[in-house]
Structure formats: C-alpha cells, structure tokens
Design a protein around this motif. Structure first.
Motif, PDB file in Angstrom:
ATOM      1  N   GLY A  68       0.392  -1.347  -0.295  1.00  0.00           N
ATOM      2  CA  GLY A  68       0.302   0.004  -0.018  1.00  0.00           C
ATOM      3  C   GLY A  68       1.048   1.097   0.030  1.00  0.00           C
ATOM      4  O   GLY A  68       1.843   1.221   0.414  1.00  0.00           O
ATOM      5  N   ALA A  69       0.457   2.358  -0.363  1.00  0.00           N
ATOM      6  CA  ALA A  69       1.334   3.712  -0.947  1.00  0.00           C
ATOM      7  C   ALA A  69       0.385   4.832  -0.585  1.00  0.00           C
ATOM      8  O   ALA A  69      -1.395   4.146  -0.324  1.00  0.00           O
ATOM      9  CB  ALA A  69       1.617   3.376  -2.155  1.00  0.00           C
ATOM     10  N   TRP A  70      -0.151   6.061   0.751  1.00  0.00           N
ATOM     11  CA  TRP A  70      -1.242   6.802   0.774  1.00  0.00           C
ATOM     12  C   TRP A  70      -0.584   8.370   0.173  1.00  0.00           C
ATOM     13  O   TRP A  70       0.979   8.415   0.462  1.00  0.00           O
ATOM     14  CB  TRP A  70      -1.042   6.745   2.275  1.00  0.00           C
ATOM     15  N   PHE A  71      -1.757   8.959  -0.329  1.00  0.00           N
ATOM     16  CA  PHE A  71      -1.676  10.210  -0.263  1.00  0.00           C
ATOM     17  C   PHE A  71      -2.589  11.400  -0.284  1.00  0.00           C
ATOM     18  O   PHE A  71      -4.025  10.595   0.024  1.00  0.00           O
ATOM     19  CB  PHE A  71      -0.823  10.535  -1.662  1.00  0.00           C
ATOM     20  N   ARG A  72      -2.162  12.640   0.463  1.00  0.00           N
ATOM     21  CA  ARG A  72      -3.433  13.640   0.466  1.00  0.00           C
ATOM     22  C   ARG A  72      -3.345  14.089  -0.932  1.00  0.00           C
ATOM     23  O   ARG A  72      -2.811  14.680  -1.326  1.00  0.00           O
ATOM     24  CB  ARG A  72      -2.966  14.416   0.913  1.00  0.00           C
ATOM     25  N   ASP A  73      -5.098  14.510  -1.264  1.00  0.00           N
ATOM     26  CA  ASP A  73      -5.380  15.321  -2.777  1.00  0.00           C
ATOM     27  C   ASP A  73      -5.245  16.799  -2.389  1.00  0.00           C
ATOM     28  O   ASP A  73      -4.829  16.982  -0.800  1.00  0.00           O
ATOM     29  CB  ASP A  73      -6.991  15.233  -2.703  1.00  0.00           C
ATOM     30  N   SER A  74      -5.686  17.496  -3.039  1.00  0.00           N
ATOM     31  CA  SER A  74      -5.586  19.274  -2.367  1.00  0.00           C
ATOM     32  C   SER A  74      -6.324  19.551  -1.604  1.00  0.00           C
ATOM     33  O   SER A  74      -6.160  20.920  -0.465  1.00  0.00           O
ATOM     34  CB  SER A  74      -6.092  20.054  -3.921  1.00  0.00           C
ATOM     35  N   GLU A  75      -7.574  18.480  -1.318  1.00  0.00           N
ATOM     36  CA  GLU A  75      -8.342  19.440   0.250  1.00  0.00           C
ATOM     37  C   GLU A  75      -8.289  19.116   1.235  1.00  0.00           C
ATOM     38  O   GLU A  75      -8.831  18.178   2.322  1.00  0.00           O
ATOM     39  CB  GLU A  75      -9.901  18.461  -0.277  1.00  0.00           C
ATOM     40  N   GLY A  76      -7.090  17.563   0.961  1.00  0.00           N
ATOM     41  CA  GLY A  76      -6.558  17.329   3.145  1.00  0.00           C
ATOM     42  C   GLY A  76      -7.059  15.701   2.638  1.00  0.00           C
ATOM     43  O   GLY A  76      -7.511  14.976   3.744  1.00  0.00           O
ATOM     44  N   ASN A  77      -7.752  15.056   1.651  1.00  0.00           N
ATOM     45  CA  ASN A  77      -8.669  13.462   1.628  1.00  0.00           C
ATOM     46  C   ASN A  77      -7.138  12.691   1.932  1.00  0.00           C
ATOM     47  O   ASN A  77      -6.587  12.963   0.739  1.00  0.00           O
ATOM     48  CB  ASN A  77      -9.291  13.594   0.664  1.00  0.00           C
ATOM     49  N   LEU A  78      -7.281  11.619   2.397  1.00  0.00           N
ATOM     50  CA  LEU A  78      -6.419  10.699   2.402  1.00  0.00           C
ATOM     51  C   LEU A  78      -7.010   9.718   1.454  1.00  0.00           C
ATOM     52  O   LEU A  78      -7.680   8.994   2.113  1.00  0.00           O
ATOM     53  CB  LEU A  78      -5.703  10.217   3.789  1.00  0.00           C
ATOM     54  N   LEU A  79      -5.525   9.407   0.398  1.00  0.00           N
ATOM     55  CA  LEU A  79      -6.231   8.211  -0.143  1.00  0.00           C
ATOM     56  C   LEU A  79      -5.112   7.487  -0.948  1.00  0.00           C
ATOM     57  O   LEU A  79      -4.252   7.633  -0.103  1.00  0.00           O
ATOM     58  CB  LEU A  79      -6.182   9.333  -2.130  1.00  0.00           C
ATOM     59  N   GLY A  80      -5.243   6.150  -1.060  1.00  0.00           N
ATOM     60  CA  GLY A  80      -4.568   5.432  -0.908  1.00  0.00           C
ATOM     61  C   GLY A  80      -5.038   4.398  -2.326  1.00  0.00           C
ATOM     62  O   GLY A  80      -5.201   4.602  -3.040  1.00  0.00           O
ATOM     63  N   ILE A  81      -3.637   3.666  -2.573  1.00  0.00           N
ATOM     64  CA  ILE A  81      -3.135   2.368  -3.445  1.00  0.00           C
ATOM     65  C   ILE A  81      -2.361   0.999  -3.631  1.00  0.00           C
ATOM     66  O   ILE A  81      -1.528   1.429  -2.425  1.00  0.00           O
ATOM     67  CB  ILE A  81      -2.273   3.263  -4.603  1.00  0.00           C
ATOM     68  N   GLY A  82      -3.485   0.288  -3.464  1.00  0.00           N
ATOM     69  CA  GLY A  82      -3.133  -1.470  -2.556  1.00  0.00           C
ATOM     70  C   GLY A  82      -3.143  -1.738  -3.824  1.00  0.00           C
ATOM     71  O   GLY A  82      -3.331  -1.817  -4.966  1.00  0.00           O
TER      72      GLY A  82
END
Length: 145
Positions: free
Chosen positions: A127-141
């Motif tokens: 997994g990997a995580w990043f934030r969008d421009s609005e602060g939402n924490l999004l992931g890739i798995g």
C-alpha cells in the motif's frame, strides 16, 4: 445477521463522496496529478468513474481530518502507479503503523501490509498513501498473491 439479496443495501452500488473546500482546486489536482477527468458535473459536485466504480468530489465547508484512508484504488503494479504519480507531483506519505511489515514503516512510500481478506485470495497487500489538494487521505493497494 448476514446480508442477502433481499437487503436493500446488499443490492446497492457503493458511491464514495469526498469533501472539497475548493472544487476548482480539487478538479485541477485530480486532472493534473491523478490523470482523472470528471464524467459529469453539477453545481457543487464532480462525478468520476474508475474501473466500474464511481466517486464524487463535493463542495463542502467542512474539512477532511485526513487521519484515515477515505478511498483507495487497487492496482496491478504499485511501483508503476507510485512512480507515475510522483512524476506528476503527488507526494506520498511515509508512515509507520501496526500491521506493516519491514519494521512497521513505508519504504519509498510503499508499505508491505500483513494479511488480506480471505475472499480476495491474497496473502498480503502492498500500500501507499497520499493526500489530495483538499486533505483527503487516499490510498493505492496491490494484492500480494
């Protein structure tokens, strides 16, 4: 009690909603950094479709706490996905959490996660995580088979 076809939510489609304080800024981020374009829009909302699922960015006066994964994509090759997004300016989180292998931390933004859901037939996940421009924490798995 288990859900079956007579339960209305068991038959329903899941549609994720993510808040955006600045919808124009969010649209630019999702386009320029993630390579996604809305398939439809209405005042205060943008609809996106990915792999047969959909999510909406909606104008909100509230801010996401960004303390948990709010939405994630499952990919076949996490290294390629992370590399592509990094080239577009996405910044991945370096985190340490219980359940992560390799000392409980990410390495180059990617974590080895112990276990997976038995119905997926995988022994683990990356997994990997990043934030969008609005602060939402999004992931890739990526499933580890």
């Amino acid at each position: 009690m288990s859900a079956d076809d007579s339960d209305p939510l068991a038959r329903a489609r899941v549609a994720t909603r993510l808040p955006a304080q600045d919808l124009d800024r969010a649209r630019r981020f999702y386009s320029e950094q993630l390579g996604l374009e809305p398939v439809d829009e209405r005042p205060g909302g943008l609809l996106y479709r990915c792999g047969g699922a959909e999510f909406v960015l909606f104008r909100s006066t509230g801010a996401s706490p960004g303390t948990f994964t709010q939405m994630a994509w499952e990919v076949d090759d996490i290294e390629t996905a992370v590399s592509t997004l990094k080239r577009r300016g996405v910044v991945f989180e370096e985190v340490g959490l219980p359940g992560l292998l390799g000392g409980g931390r990410t390495s180059d933004g990617i974590a080895e996660i112990e276990g997976n859901y038995p119905s997926k037939g995988a022994r683990g996940e990356r997994g990997a995580w990043f934030r969008d421009s609005e602060g939402n924490l999004l992931g890739i798995g990526q499933l580890v088979l």
